[in-house]
Design a protein around this motif. Structure first.
Motif, PDB file in Angstrom:
ATOM      1  N   SER A 214       2.150 -11.664   2.029  1.00 30.24           N
ATOM      2  CA  SER A 214       0.948 -11.899   1.576  1.00 30.24           C
ATOM      3  C   SER A 214       0.127 -10.829   0.898  1.00 30.24           C
ATOM      4  N   LEU A 215       0.309  -9.562   1.775  1.00 31.88           N
ATOM      5  CA  LEU A 215      -0.476  -8.457   1.412  1.00 31.88           C
ATOM      6  C   LEU A 215       0.122  -7.741   0.049  1.00 31.88           C
ATOM      7  N   ALA A 216       1.520  -7.790  -0.035  1.00 30.58           N
ATOM      8  CA  ALA A 216       1.889  -7.315  -1.300  1.00 30.58           C
ATOM      9  C   ALA A 216       1.699  -8.055  -2.401  1.00 30.58           C
ATOM     10  N   PHE A 217       1.785  -9.539  -2.420  1.00 30.97           N
ATOM     11  CA  PHE A 217       1.116 -10.221  -3.518  1.00 30.97           C
ATOM     12  C   PHE A 217      -0.124  -9.967  -3.690  1.00 30.97           C
ATOM     13  N   VAL A 218      -1.224  -9.929  -2.895  1.00 32.51           N
ATOM     14  CA  VAL A 218      -2.310  -9.505  -3.074  1.00 32.51           C
ATOM     15  C   VAL A 218      -2.894  -8.389  -3.662  1.00 32.51           C
ATOM     16  N   ALA A 219      -1.999  -7.511  -3.290  1.00 31.87           N
ATOM     17  CA  ALA A 219      -1.920  -5.864  -3.729  1.00 31.87           C
ATOM     18  C   ALA A 219      -1.360  -6.012  -5.410  1.00 31.87           C
ATOM     19  N   VAL A 220      -0.370  -6.435  -5.556  1.00 28.60           N
ATOM     20  CA  VAL A 220       0.083  -6.497  -7.113  1.00 28.60           C
ATOM     21  C   VAL A 220      -0.891  -7.328  -8.100  1.00 28.60           C
ATOM     22  N   SER A 221      -1.370  -8.549  -7.477  1.00 23.80           N
ATOM     23  CA  SER A 221      -2.389  -9.171  -8.155  1.00 23.80           C
ATOM     24  C   SER A 221      -3.561  -8.567  -8.631  1.00 23.80           C
ATOM     25  N   TRP A 222      -3.885  -7.718  -7.734  1.00 20.60           N
ATOM     26  CA  TRP A 222      -5.349  -7.062  -7.884  1.00 20.60           C
ATOM     27  C   TRP A 222      -5.134  -6.060  -8.751  1.00 20.60           C
TER      28      TRP A 222
END
Length: 330
Positions: free
Chosen positions: A107-115
């Motif tokens: 979840s954190l990796a997805f949010v970071a990459v998306s941001w």
């Protein structure tokens, strides 16, 4: 152990058990007692073979024989409704809970990459121009993005969304067979798609519309995708690091348990599809639509934490085969 000598010594017992199982409907009282005794003995034989032999044919034959004997010995099974209750209170939540750190990391990796990608797209006109023309971006921002959720009848749209998302989740879990290596790439592609839309909407000061349409269903939908990625990667890691147990045993147990998540996510994504079809494009105020999405997300996470933690305390694994035919052996 000389496996050939072992087979020669015990084959008559296996053949006798096979005969009794095939004729279980007409057994006498003495033969029923014999069936139970032989079932226990052959279960022990299976344990010995599993620990001492790498012959898959022999293991498979004894496993099938013991399974059929167990069915003959135990007779009636638990009612279907009890199995269903166990699935939703134990099997599904315990596997999700045990994968919680993989789940959080995904979840954190997805949010970071998306941001990062979204901010890059929003701040760079050259990047936007490489994605689409100014007219196409205007069309997307002003009309197409919102129209996507209402241009089809709600019922058929919900079915299509559910099918696509469920297939993505099952496919993601299935990548565990190649050690989960493709799963980070699958997450990256999805993060990129979300980020590009967000970046284009932000470049035209429409980020409020973006989140107002994404959050109602996206919270639960993406959480389900993150969970699928987590259990898939965790299963793949099991092959690399099985711990103190035999790799084959751990992989078989975890593989069966992961099937619980695949089946459970079909239900979760069905609920997400209903929200996307009936709530996201509805005339409700934005705060109400987002609130419904947040409530669904909180309810799902609370469900996994409460039931998952309880099942872990009872040493449940989520293995669909709760009582494998393995007897202690030296």
């Amino acid at each position: 152990m000389d496996i050939d000598a072992f087979v020669t010594a015990h084959r008559p017992v296996w053949d006798r058990l096979d005969h009794l199982v095939k004729h279980r409907s007409s057994l006498t009282g003495t033969e029923v007692d014999e069936l139970v005794e032989l079932y226990q003995r052959v279960s022990t034989h299976l344990s010995i073979v599993r620990s001492s032999s790498s012959d898959p044919m022999l293991v498979g034959r004894l496993s099938a024989l013991v399974a059929r004997a167990r069915s003959a010995v135990t007779g009636a099974h638990a009612p279907a409704w009890r199995e269903l209750v166990r699935f939703f209170t134990v099997s599904f939540p315990v596997v999700a809970y045990r994968a919680r750190w993989w789940w959080l990391a995904s979840s954190l990796a997805f949010v970071a990459v998306s941001w990062v990608i979204g901010a890059w797209v929003a701040a760079n006109p050259d990047v936007q121009a490489s994605i689409a023309s100014p007219e196409q971006i205007t069309q997307l921002v002003e009309e197409d993005f919102a129209d996507y959720y209402s241009e089809h009848p709600a019922a058929s749209f919900a079915g299509r969304v559910w099918t696509n998302n469920a297939w993505l989740a099952v496919q993601t879990i299935g990548y565990a067979v190649v050690l989960g290596v493709p799963i980070p790439y699958v997450l990256y592609v999805n993060a990129e798609n979300v980020a590009v839309s967000a970046g284009l909407m932000a470049s035209r000061d429409k980020l409020d519309i973006f989140f107002g349409l994404i959050l109602p269903h996206g919270l639960l939908e993406l959480t389900a995708v993150f969970l699928a990625a987590a259990v898939g990667m965790r299963l793949g890691w099991t092959v690399i690091d099985p711990g103190p147990r035999r790799r084959v045993e751990v992989l078989a147990e975890q593989g069966r348990a992961v099937m619980s998540v695949a089946l459970g996510l079909v239900v979760v994504l069905f609920l997400s599809g209903l929200i996307e079809a009936f709530v996201t494009p509805s005339g409700l105020p934005t705060w109400a639509r987002v609130g419904i999405g947040v409530l669904a997300e909180v309810a799902f996470l609370a469900y996994v934490i409460v039931f998952g933690r309880r099942a872990v305390a009872r040493n449940e694994t989520g293995d669909l085969e709760r009582a494998p035919d393995v007897a202690p052996s030296a």
